[in-house]
Motif scaffolding. Structure first.
Motif, PDB file in Angstrom:
ATOM      1  N   GLY A  16      45.900 -11.869  24.117  1.00  0.00           N
ATOM      2  CA  GLY A  16      45.545 -13.260  24.340  1.00  0.00           C
ATOM      3  C   GLY A  16      44.578 -13.836  23.334  1.00  0.00           C
ATOM      4  N   ALA A  17      44.322 -13.120  22.231  1.00  0.00           N
ATOM      5  CA  ALA A  17      43.409 -13.655  21.224  1.00  0.00           C
ATOM      6  C   ALA A  17      43.986 -14.925  20.620  1.00  0.00           C
ATOM      7  N   GLN A  18      43.095 -15.790  20.135  1.00  0.00           N
ATOM      8  CA  GLN A  18      43.551 -17.052  19.574  1.00  0.00           C
ATOM      9  C   GLN A  18      43.729 -16.965  18.065  1.00  0.00           C
ATOM     10  N   TRP A  19      44.730 -17.702  17.574  1.00  0.00           N
ATOM     11  CA  TRP A  19      44.907 -17.889  16.140  1.00  0.00           C
ATOM     12  C   TRP A  19      44.254 -19.226  15.813  1.00  0.00           C
ATOM     13  N   ASN A  20      43.135 -19.179  15.105  1.00  0.00           N
ATOM     14  CA  ASN A  20      42.357 -20.377  14.849  1.00  0.00           C
ATOM     15  C   ASN A  20      42.539 -20.902  13.437  1.00  0.00           C
ATOM     16  N   CYS A  23      53.202 -15.304  16.940  1.00  0.00           N
ATOM     17  CA  CYS A  23      52.387 -14.469  16.065  1.00  0.00           C
ATOM     18  C   CYS A  23      52.823 -13.013  16.202  1.00  0.00           C
ATOM     19  N   SER A  61      49.109 -13.383  19.255  1.00  0.00           N
ATOM     20  CA  SER A  61      47.974 -14.281  19.451  1.00  0.00           C
ATOM     21  C   SER A  61      48.465 -15.636  19.933  1.00  0.00           C
ATOM     22  N   ALA A  62      47.584 -16.367  20.588  1.00  0.00           N
ATOM     23  CA  ALA A  62      47.881 -17.731  20.998  1.00  0.00           C
ATOM     24  C   ALA A  62      47.419 -18.685  19.904  1.00  0.00           C
ATOM     25  N   LEU A  63      48.252 -19.638  19.586  1.00  0.00           N
ATOM     26  CA  LEU A  63      47.911 -20.622  18.562  1.00  0.00           C
ATOM     27  C   LEU A  63      47.092 -21.743  19.188  1.00  0.00           C
ATOM     28  N   SER A  64      45.855 -21.887  18.729  1.00  0.00           N
ATOM     29  CA  SER A  64      44.976 -22.942  19.229  1.00  0.00           C
ATOM     30  C   SER A  64      45.025 -24.125  18.271  1.00  0.00           C
ATOM     31  N   PRO A  88      50.720 -27.902  22.300  1.00  0.00           N
ATOM     32  CA  PRO A  88      49.669 -26.885  22.380  1.00  0.00           C
ATOM     33  C   PRO A  88      49.529 -26.282  23.769  1.00  0.00           C
ATOM     34  N   PRO A 141      51.035 -22.097  23.877  1.00  0.00           N
ATOM     35  CA  PRO A 141      50.435 -21.568  22.659  1.00  0.00           C
ATOM     36  C   PRO A 141      51.022 -20.274  22.127  1.00  0.00           C
TER      37      PRO A 141
END
Length: 380
Positions: free
Chosen positions: A30-34, A60, A64-67, A95, A98
């Protein structure tokens, strides 16, 4: 399940099917792609929107989740004939979803990357991309009544905004007016029609220059002018306007709104010409002898490389000419890919929305639109 067969398994998951039912997957992945990060993307699906427009959906590689904010874009970097080329494409997805996101790309005559995507990218292929950027977004401009005006590929950021409103069941009053050549060229036609039927506050109007092969087309024919706008959206002066499309279209829209006494404090447009941006970056000419009379010293702190450059050239152009490896894409101060920390010295920077004031305050600069006014030390 073919398109997901290469997904990793977690906590003893035996197959890709379990990826979507294993609760630990979502916490572990669940980490974000920032913004600013580069990721390896997996193409999940390719969908034909029209005869020359395709939507490419991705996730990804590390799930990862795209923020991102609706209206922003990512920079994709395919390897074509052994060379990495980067181009900016607006995210057409919402969004609110994500883990899977999409870009919608029109085939452009002579467009190296757009044509390569159309001809080569398939589900299961991988592609590198840099994280989201861009300031063309309704975030920060709260309004109940909205008017979306688009033409051609300019439909994509407004589609992202519309999908977000739909997913959130937002109680918004949205009029979405899209201009195109013929009915056959209307992107997202069926989906917008379904959304309009299900979302009480959404009204969609397609304006076609000609009927093409559809002689029974019942919608407006011609170009959007003040009369058509006033008849179709009589309260347009009360709305927050977001517009995107080729520069000629946006210039014409501004003229129509000005003629209609619209308050431009409520007007927002994408700051670059999509067709121009997705072609080759602008190539600067070598400095003249006169320009070479005033030279500044540029030092790259990480590599130790030092070179000289004149004041009339951009730092990006000079750095690449000197052999430095600098990530870049649009070369117009839009995408933010070449954002770099300025450790010492000063530059004159004229950007087009690719960097925010808080980033500038932290010492970051866009090298593609920065010219030296002193000797520099860069974090490269």
């Amino acid at each position: 399940m073919t398109r997901y067969e290469n997904l990793p398994t977690i906590s003893g998951s035996a197959s890709s099917q379990q990826l979507f039912t294993d609760a630990q997957t979502w916490s572990a992945y669940g980490a974000q792609w920032n913004s600013g990060e580069q990721k390896n993307l997996l193409c999940c699906d390719v969908h034909n929107e029209t005869h020359d427009v395709k939507t490419f959906s991705f996730r990804c590689g590390d799930f990862s989740a795209l923020s991102f904010e609706p209206g922003q874009f990512i920079t994709v970097s395919p390897v074509i004939s052994g060379q990495t080329l980067s181009r900016c494409y607006t995210l057409s997805s919402s969004p609110t979803r994500p883990f899977s996101f999409s870009i919608t790309v029109k085939r452009v005559p002579g467009g190296i990357v757009s044509n390569w995507l159309h001809d080569n990218l398939r589900a299961g292929d991988s592609l590198k991309a840099s994280g989201p950027a861009g300031s063309f977004t309704p975030v920060g401009h709260p309004a109940q009544k909205l008017l979306y005006l688009s033409a051609g590929s300019g439909v994509t950021p407004l589609m992202s905004m519309t999908r977000a409103g739909f997913d959130l069941a937002a109680r918004l009053d949205i009029v979405f007016v899209h201009s195109t050549r013929t009915p056959a060229d209307i992107v997202f036609h069926d989906e917008l029609t379904r959304m309009q039927a299900l979302m009480p506050g959404l009204r969609v109007l397609n304006v076609c220059e000609g009927r093409g092969a559809e002689a029974d087309w019942a919608g407006p024919v011609g170009r959007l002018d003040l009369q058509l706008l006033s008849e179709s959206v009589p309260d347009f002066r009360e709305r927050e306007v977001f517009t995107c499309g080729p520069q000629g279209y946006m210039d014409a829209i501004k003229a129509v709104l000005a003629k209609g006494a619209f308050d431009f404090q409520h007007y927002h447009q994408e700051s670059f010409d999509i067709a121009t941006l997705n072609e080759e970056p602008l190539i600067e000419q070598p400095p003249t002898a006169e320009q070479m009379e005033t030279l500044f010293s540029i030092t790259l702190s990480r590599s130790g490389k030092t070179f000289s450059m004149p004041a009339d050239q951009t730092v990006l152009w000079a750095a690449k000419k000197a052999g430095a490896i600098v990530p870049s894409s649009c070369s117009q101060g839009v995408c933010g890919t070449c954002k770099t920390a300025l450790l010492q010295g000063t530059v004159e920077m004229n950007h087009n929305g690719g960097i925010r004031q808080r980033e500038i305050d932290k010492g970051l600069r866009l090298l593609c639109c920065s010219r030296p006014t002193s000797d520099l030390v860069l974090d490269l």
